[in-house]
Design a protein around this motif. Structure first.
Motif, mmCIF file in Angstrom:
data_model
loop_
_atom_site.group_PDB
_atom_site.id
_atom_site.type_symbol
_atom_site.label_atom_id
_atom_site.label_comp_id
_atom_site.label_asym_id
_atom_site.label_seq_id
_atom_site.Cartn_x
_atom_site.Cartn_y
_atom_site.Cartn_z
ATOM 1 N N ARG A 49 0.750 -1.334 0.032
ATOM 2 C CA ARG A 49 -0.050 0.145 0.070
ATOM 3 C C ARG A 49 0.847 1.237 -0.124
ATOM 4 N NH1 ARG A 49 -5.192 1.023 1.258
ATOM 5 N NH2 ARG A 49 -5.814 -0.857 0.276
ATOM 6 N N ARG A 56 -3.465 6.346 -6.270
ATOM 7 C CA ARG A 56 -3.972 5.450 -5.269
ATOM 8 C C ARG A 56 -3.560 5.651 -3.822
ATOM 9 N NH1 ARG A 56 -7.703 2.024 -4.709
ATOM 10 N NH2 ARG A 56 -6.493 0.377 -3.881
ATOM 11 N N ASP A 130 -5.938 1.732 6.950
ATOM 12 C CA ASP A 130 -5.927 1.068 5.917
ATOM 13 C C ASP A 130 -5.994 -0.391 6.175
ATOM 14 O OD1 ASP A 130 -4.910 3.341 3.755
ATOM 15 O OD2 ASP A 130 -3.669 3.570 5.844
ATOM 16 N N ASP A 157 -11.421 4.405 3.078
ATOM 17 C CA ASP A 157 -12.340 4.225 2.057
ATOM 18 C C ASP A 157 -12.045 2.756 1.563
ATOM 19 O OD1 ASP A 157 -13.717 6.447 2.418
ATOM 20 O OD2 ASP A 157 -12.471 7.669 0.650
ATOM 21 N N ASP A 158 -10.922 2.366 1.392
ATOM 22 C CA ASP A 158 -10.563 1.062 0.755
ATOM 23 C C ASP A 158 -9.727 0.483 1.801
ATOM 24 O OD1 ASP A 158 -8.315 2.574 0.545
ATOM 25 O OD2 ASP A 158 -7.930 1.851 -1.438
ATOM 26 N N ARG A 160 -8.833 -2.400 4.715
ATOM 27 C CA ARG A 160 -9.324 -3.850 4.983
ATOM 28 C C ARG A 160 -9.194 -4.217 6.323
ATOM 29 N NH1 ARG A 160 -5.583 -8.758 2.217
ATOM 30 N NH2 ARG A 160 -6.982 -10.650 2.894
ATOM 31 N N THR A 203 -14.068 -4.829 3.390
ATOM 32 C CA THR A 203 -13.285 -3.752 2.532
ATOM 33 C C THR A 203 -13.963 -2.621 2.742
ATOM 34 O OG1 THR A 203 -12.235 -5.478 0.984
ATOM 35 C CG2 THR A 203 -12.116 -3.082 0.481
ATOM 36 N N GLY A 204 -13.521 -1.555 3.118
ATOM 37 C CA GLY A 204 -14.102 -0.129 3.264
ATOM 38 C C GLY A 204 -15.105 0.106 4.434
#
Length: 243
Positions: A49, A56, A130, A157-158, A160, A203-204
């Motif tokens: 990440r 991204r 994240d 937002d994304d 895990r 996710t999210g």
């Protein structure tokens, strides 16, 4: 059964919850490790990440990894050491939370790591994350569904979320496992439930409201599938009003 149930304060004083045999010495990778329990190496996930090219990579200071019920923090210390070695410790923040203040000594170079002694049922983070992990920690928590709901709200937002979850330990007032209806409710709330691996992920972020009211916990439930004594959590199901 209800006269045997403990509230959160009483439960957190239980010897079962303070069990030093579970998740105290777990490593980052290898046989007894986070990578084996979660099915992926969390540090490798975080580093990937970090290295994602714009746009991204979110526009914030660091990538965040939160580990709930982190035990001694050994896995997190190993991760922080690798980040420092590779010059990535200024790009990542690792937060570990555990009810028992039994952390391994933190070396000076582990600048990315912050260990906190607190109850995950009441603690609130200063930021979103994240990655949020909980390796076998839910086995010792009373209101498991509340922790799942709270963790969902702490994701980016994304982001895990990945944790061990034994659905057999979540029961209704009459002692029956909440079972398939609970699994369905969790899936409808945005979680992925793997009953074979006893794992829950998402996710999210989400504003999760599950149709169950917490009654209390039983610390005399005995060993679960890990072979270690665990805690069963009891709920009443909220039925929707019919017009």
């Amino acid at each position: 059964m209800r006269d045997r149930l403990l509230d959160d304060e009483a439960l957190e004083s239980s010897a079962v919850v303070a069990n030093s045999a579970m998740n105290r010495q777990r490593q980052l990778a290898g046989v007894n490790s986070y990578a084996r329990e979660l099915g992926f190496n969390p540090l490798e996930w975080v580093i990937a990440r970090v290295r994602q090219p714009p746009p991204r990579l979110p526009a914030r200071t660091t990538i965040g990894w939160l580990d709930l019920c982190c035990g001694t923090g050994r896995c997190l210390l190993q991760a922080a050491d690798i980040l420092a070695r590779d010059g990535l410790d200024d790009l990542v923040t690792i937060v570990g939370v555990d009810l028992v203040d039994f952390f391994d000594p933190t070396p000076v170079r582990a600048a990315a790591l912050h260990l906190t002694c607190a109850s995950v049922t009441s603690w609130s983070p200063p930021r979103r994350f994240d990655l949020i992990t909980c390796v076998h920690g839910l086995h010792y928590i009373g209101d498991k569904l509340a922790v799942l709901s709270r963790a969902a709200s702490w994701l980016t937002d994304d982001g895990r979320f990945s944790a061990d979850l034994d659905l057999d330990s979540i029961r209704l007032a009459d002692g029956r496992p909440a079972g398939r209806k609970l699994a369905t409710a969790l899936r409808e709330a945005g979680f992925t439930v793997d009953t074979r691996r006893r794992r829950i992920e998402r996710t999210g972020p989400g504003d999760v409201a599950l149709p169950y009211t917490y009654l209390g916990a039983d610390d005399r439930a005995g060993p679960n599938y890990t072979g270690q004594p665990a805690v069963s959590s009891y709920y009443t199901e909220i039925h929707p009003l019919r017009s």
